[in-house]
Design a protein around this motif. Structure first.
Motif, PDB file in Angstrom:
ATOM      1  N   GLY A 191      -1.117   9.181   0.295  1.00  0.00           N
ATOM      2  CA  GLY A 191      -0.354   8.795  -0.888  1.00  0.00           C
ATOM      3  C   GLY A 191      -1.194   8.915  -2.143  1.00  0.00           C
ATOM      4  O   GLY A 191      -2.415   8.738  -2.112  1.00  0.00           O
ATOM      5  N   GLY A 192      -0.527   9.206  -3.264  1.00  0.00           N
ATOM      6  CA  GLY A 192      -1.238   9.446  -4.505  1.00  0.00           C
ATOM      7  C   GLY A 192      -0.980   8.436  -5.591  1.00  0.00           C
ATOM      8  O   GLY A 192      -1.149   8.735  -6.771  1.00  0.00           O
ATOM      9  N   GLY A 193      -0.582   7.209  -5.223  1.00  0.00           N
ATOM     10  CA  GLY A 193      -0.275   6.193  -6.217  1.00  0.00           C
ATOM     11  C   GLY A 193      -1.369   5.156  -6.378  1.00  0.00           C
ATOM     12  O   GLY A 193      -2.456   5.248  -5.795  1.00  0.00           O
ATOM     13  N   ALA A 194      -1.051   4.143  -7.159  1.00  0.00           N
ATOM     14  CA  ALA A 194      -2.027   3.102  -7.478  1.00  0.00           C
ATOM     15  C   ALA A 194      -2.451   2.317  -6.245  1.00  0.00           C
ATOM     16  O   ALA A 194      -3.617   1.915  -6.127  1.00  0.00           O
ATOM     17  N   SER A 195      -1.532   2.087  -5.306  1.00  0.00           N
ATOM     18  CA  SER A 195      -1.901   1.342  -4.104  1.00  0.00           C
ATOM     19  C   SER A 195      -2.930   2.107  -3.280  1.00  0.00           C
ATOM     20  O   SER A 195      -3.885   1.524  -2.765  1.00  0.00           O
ATOM     21  N   ALA A 196      -2.745   3.418  -3.151  1.00  0.00           N
ATOM     22  CA  ALA A 196      -3.713   4.231  -2.406  1.00  0.00           C
ATOM     23  C   ALA A 196      -5.093   4.139  -3.030  1.00  0.00           C
ATOM     24  O   ALA A 196      -6.103   3.971  -2.334  1.00  0.00           O
ATOM     25  N   VAL A 197      -5.154   4.230  -4.342  1.00  0.00           N
ATOM     26  CA  VAL A 197      -6.434   4.147  -5.037  1.00  0.00           C
ATOM     27  C   VAL A 197      -7.086   2.783  -4.789  1.00  0.00           C
ATOM     28  O   VAL A 197      -8.292   2.685  -4.551  1.00  0.00           O
ATOM     29  N   GLN A 198      -6.284   1.742  -4.834  1.00  0.00           N
ATOM     30  CA  GLN A 198      -6.836   0.402  -4.611  1.00  0.00           C
ATOM     31  C   GLN A 198      -7.313   0.220  -3.169  1.00  0.00           C
ATOM     32  O   GLN A 198      -8.384  -0.351  -2.930  1.00  0.00           O
ATOM     33  N   PHE A 199      -6.525   0.698  -2.200  1.00  0.00           N
ATOM     34  CA  PHE A 199      -6.937   0.575  -0.797  1.00  0.00           C
ATOM     35  C   PHE A 199      -8.274   1.289  -0.561  1.00  0.00           C
ATOM     36  O   PHE A 199      -9.173   0.760   0.089  1.00  0.00           O
ATOM     37  N   ILE A 200      -8.375   2.503  -1.078  1.00  0.00           N
ATOM     38  CA  ILE A 200      -9.620   3.267  -0.915  1.00  0.00           C
ATOM     39  C   ILE A 200     -10.783   2.509  -1.545  1.00  0.00           C
ATOM     40  O   ILE A 200     -11.881   2.442  -0.994  1.00  0.00           O
ATOM     41  N   GLY A 201     -10.527   1.903  -2.708  1.00  0.00           N
ATOM     42  CA  GLY A 201     -11.571   1.182  -3.407  1.00  0.00           C
ATOM     43  C   GLY A 201     -12.150   0.038  -2.607  1.00  0.00           C
ATOM     44  O   GLY A 201     -13.362  -0.216  -2.662  1.00  0.00           O
ATOM     45  N   GLU A 202     -11.316  -0.665  -1.852  1.00  0.00           N
ATOM     46  CA  GLU A 202     -11.856  -1.787  -1.083  1.00  0.00           C
ATOM     47  C   GLU A 202     -12.232  -1.416   0.346  1.00  0.00           C
ATOM     48  O   GLU A 202     -13.008  -2.119   0.988  1.00  0.00           O
TER      49      GLU A 202
END
Length: 361
Positions: free
Chosen positions: A162-173
Motif C-alpha cells: 500500500g502507498g498511503g499514510a498508514s503504510a508509511v507509518q507501519f514501516i516507520g515503526e
C-alpha cells in the motif's frame, strides 16, 4: 436521524440540536469513540495526522498517550456535555423509502424519519485486493483494520502493501525492529511541504470525482506523503526503497514476480503480509435508496463555495452524507456536519411549507 457517532455524526448532531431539530443518533459500537476506539495500541496522539476540534470543544493535543483511549474519552465527554441523543449499540441493516418518509431498519427495530444524515465512515469496510494464491499463503495476512502493533511482528519478515499514510507509518515503526519489504501498485508521491492551498486543491480533486458520480478517492492520493521525525530511522535503514514492480501472485511462503526489476529476485519469502490498502465507504445499508450513479459513486450536491460542505445526495435530497468524499477528514467532517444540519432544516421547512400549501388548496 443520524447514523454513526464518529466525528461527523457528533458534529451533525450538535448542529441539529442547536437548530432545534429533534433527532436520534444510532451508533453501531457499544461505547463512544467511533473508529478511534479500534485503532492499534501503538498509535499515539503524537502519531495521528491531526484531529480537528468538535464544535465548541477543542481537540486533545499531541502526546504519548494512546489515541484509542484519548479520543474515545473526548467523544464520550462531548456526548454527555451536550446531551446528544445517541442510542447504542444499534447496527443499521438498511434504509428504505415509504412514500415521503425514510425507514431505518436495525434487526427487528425500525424508525421512520423525514431525513437521514449518514455518518458511517469507512472503518467497517477494509479493502483487500484480490491476488492469485492469497488463499494458500501459510503466514499471517493482516489489514490496517487488524494491525496488532510492532511487538506482535518482531522477528518476522513483513511485506507492507500500500502507498498511503498508514503504510508509511507501519514501516516507520516496524523497520527498526524487524525485516520489512514495501510494495505499492503506484509510485508513492512524496512532498516536501504542505500548506492550506495544496490541501484545498487536494479536496477539490476528490470533490470532482464525487460530483461526477465516481467512488471517492483518498485525499492522500492527491496530497502526497511525508516522513515524520519518528520515521527517519526507517528511512536511514532503506525501508522506504520499495520493490518494483507490484508482485504478480502469492505463494504459500511468500510472493512472486513474473518480471522482476533488474537485479531483483523473482521470489521473496515473507512471514506476514500487511495490507495497508485502505477502506471503502460503509454505505451498503443505503442500497435500497438507489443513490449510486452508473459510475459507482454517490454524487453529492455542492450548495456553497466550500467543497467540504457538499453533503446532499443528488438522487435523494432527504439523505445527507458526511465524512464521505471531500469531507472524509476530521476537519471536513465538522464542516459537513454543520452543512448537513442546515440542509436538513431547509428540507424540513420546505416540506412543511408544501404541506401547508396543499392544505390551503
Amino acid at each position: 436521524m443520524v447514523v454513526g457517532a464518529g466525528q461527523a455524526g457528533l458534529s451533525a448532531s450538535f448542529h441539529l440540536r442547536r437548530l432545534g431539530l429533534d433527532h436520534v443518533v444510532l451508533d453501531a459500537d457499544e461505547r463512544p469513540g467511533g473508529a478511534w476506539q479500534h485503532r492499534w495500541d501503538s498509535l499515539t496522539m503524537a502519531d495521528v495526522h491531526g484531529v480537528a476540534d468538535l464544535p465548541d470543544a477543542p481537540a486533545p493535543g499531541g502526546s504519548a498517550e494512546r489515541a484509542n483511549e484519548v479520543v474515545p474519552a473526548w467523544f464520550a465527554r462531548y456526548e454527555a456535555e451536550h446531551a446528544l441523543p445517541v442510542e447504542r449499540p444499534v447496527r443499521v441493516d438498511r434504509v428504505s423509502s415509504e412514500g415521503d418518509l425514510l425507514v431505518v431498519h436495525a434487526g427487528e427495530r425500525r424508525w421512520t424519519t423525514r431525513t437521514l444524515v449518514n455518518a458511517t465512515g469507512t472503518w467497517s469496510r477494509p479493502f483487500v485486493p484480490s491476488y492469485p494464491g492469497a488463499g494458500e499463503f501459510r503466514g499471517e495476512q493482516l489489514h490496517t483494520h487488524d494491525y496488532p502493533g510492532p511487538e506482535h511482528l518482531a522477528g518476522k519478515r513483513v511485506l507492507v502493501v500500500g502507498g498511503g499514510a498508514s503504510a508509511v507509518q507501519f514501516i516507520g515503526e516496524l523497520a527498526p525492529r524487524t525485516d520489512v519489504l514495501w510494495v505499492t501498485r503506484r509510485p508513492p508521491v512524496w512532498r516536501d511541504h504542505f500548506d492550506e492551498r495544496l490541501g484545498r486543491h487536494a479536496i477539490e480533486l476528490v470533490q470532482e470525482r464525487v460530483r461526477a458520480g465516481l467512488p471517492p478517492a483518498s485525499v492522500v492520493s492527491v496530497t502526497g506523503l511525508a516522513l515524520r521525525p519518528q520515521e527517519q530511522e526507517a528511512a536511514r535503514l532503506g525501508a522506504y526503497d520499495r520493490r518494483l514492480p507490484m508482485f504478480d501472485r502469492i505463494e504459500p511462503d511468500g510472493v512472486r514476480w513474473d518480471h522482476p526489476a533488474p537485479g531483483q529476485p523473482a521470489f521473496e519469502p515473507v512471514d506476514v503480509i500487511l495490507w495497508a490498502t485502505g477502506f471503502r465507504p460503509a454505505v451498503a445499508h443505503l442500497a435500497p435508496l438507489h443513490l449510486r450513479s452508473p459510475r459507482g459513486g454517490i454524487a453529492l450536491l455542492q450548495t456553497g463555495a466550500d467543497v467540504q460542505t457538499a453533503t446532499v445526495a443528488e438522487r435523494d435530497p432527504r439523505v445527507q452524507l458526511v465524512g464521505y468524499g471531500p469531507s472524509a477528514s476530521t476537519i471536513g467532517a465538522n464542516r459537513a456536519g454543520r452543512a448537513a444540519a442546515l440542509a436538513v432544516r431547509r428540507y424540513v421547512d420546505s416540506e412543511l411549507r408544501g404541506a401547508g400549501d396543499r392544505a390551503l388548496a
